[in-house]
Design a protein around this motif. Structure first.
Motif, PDB file in Angstrom:
ATOM      1  N   ASP A  58       0.574   5.525  -7.378  1.00  0.00           N
ATOM      2  CA  ASP A  58       0.790   4.706  -6.184  1.00  0.00           C
ATOM      3  C   ASP A  58       1.906   5.278  -5.312  1.00  0.00           C
ATOM      4  O   ASP A  58       1.806   5.292  -4.091  1.00  0.00           O
ATOM      5  CB  ASP A  58       1.113   3.264  -6.561  1.00  0.00           C
ATOM      6  CG  ASP A  58      -0.088   2.521  -7.130  1.00  0.00           C
ATOM      7  OD1 ASP A  58      -1.228   3.032  -7.005  1.00  0.00           O
ATOM      8  OD2 ASP A  58       0.118   1.436  -7.711  1.00  0.00           O
ATOM      9  N   GLU A  83      -7.754   4.989  -5.624  1.00  0.00           N
ATOM     10  CA  GLU A  83      -7.137   3.665  -5.714  1.00  0.00           C
ATOM     11  C   GLU A  83      -8.145   2.572  -6.054  1.00  0.00           C
ATOM     12  O   GLU A  83      -7.830   1.654  -6.805  1.00  0.00           O
ATOM     13  CB  GLU A  83      -6.434   3.337  -4.403  1.00  0.00           C
ATOM     14  CG  GLU A  83      -5.201   4.186  -4.174  1.00  0.00           C
ATOM     15  CD  GLU A  83      -4.698   4.143  -2.740  1.00  0.00           C
ATOM     16  OE1 GLU A  83      -5.300   3.440  -1.897  1.00  0.00           O
ATOM     17  OE2 GLU A  83      -3.698   4.819  -2.467  1.00  0.00           O
ATOM     18  N   GLU A 138       1.970   3.498 -11.437  1.00  0.00           N
ATOM     19  CA  GLU A 138       3.121   3.497 -10.535  1.00  0.00           C
ATOM     20  C   GLU A 138       3.341   4.877  -9.921  1.00  0.00           C
ATOM     21  O   GLU A 138       3.614   5.001  -8.726  1.00  0.00           O
ATOM     22  CB  GLU A 138       4.378   3.044 -11.275  1.00  0.00           C
ATOM     23  CG  GLU A 138       4.375   1.570 -11.626  1.00  0.00           C
ATOM     24  CD  GLU A 138       5.494   1.184 -12.575  1.00  0.00           C
ATOM     25  OE1 GLU A 138       6.445   1.986 -12.758  1.00  0.00           O
ATOM     26  OE2 GLU A 138       5.414   0.082 -13.135  1.00  0.00           O
TER      27      GLU A 138
END
Length: 166
Positions: free
Chosen positions: A79, A58, A76
């Protein structure tokens, strides 16, 4: 003999292999009816390694990928997988090893992890190599950040517990 610097993908995939080995060891503890303390200790080690791995991705890897590829769907998807993984980690850490739910939650975490590995290997790593990222430099950054994170296991555990659902 000089030690070869591993690139970012080698390091991240090395994490995958290490966690996979830990999960196999955890399954062996179940098979041999190890004590709850032994199972809990290994489960916490697995959770710590996954938390470190997720932070590395991240903070360093995904931003570099996003900059190189400019593909919001990639970020996306990553995540979403990490959010699910964080929830699984928190649930494992909040459950006593004596509780039957602990095994269920560890199995869910293992399943989530395997999905993550498959996604990384099939979709992300190939694109990273094709994008001509400076994977050596990114690997050095990942190594340095990993050392910092490993020096703060209590902070990582507290961070992971913050994702527990009431």
């Amino acid at each position: 003999m000089r030690k070869r610097n591993l690139d970012a993908i080698d390091l991240l995939d090395g994490d995958h292999l290490a966690v996979h080995a830990l999960l196999l060891s955890w399954r062996e503890l179940l098979r041999t009816s190890a004590t709850p303390l032994q199972r809990r200790s290994l489960a916490e080690e697995i959770c710590l390694e996954l938390a470190i791995h997720a932070k590395l991705q991240e903070e360093l890897f995904h931003p570099a990928m996003q900059e190189a590829l400019r593909d919001p769907q990639l970020a996306e998807a990553a995540d979403a997988l990490h959010a699910r993984q964080r929830e699984c980690i928190a649930q494992v850490l909040c459950t006593a090893a004596e509780d039957a739910l602990h095994e269920v939650r560890m199995r869910q975490l293992a399943e989530c992890f395997e999905q993550h590995v498959l996604s990384q290997r099939e979709l992300v790593f190939n694109r990273a190599r094709a994008a001509w990222l400076d994977l050596q430099s990114l690997g050095r950054s990942i190594t340095a950040r990993r050392d910092e994170l490993r020096a703060e296991p209590d902070a990582l555990r507290d961070d992971a517990l913050g994702f527990a659902r009431p």
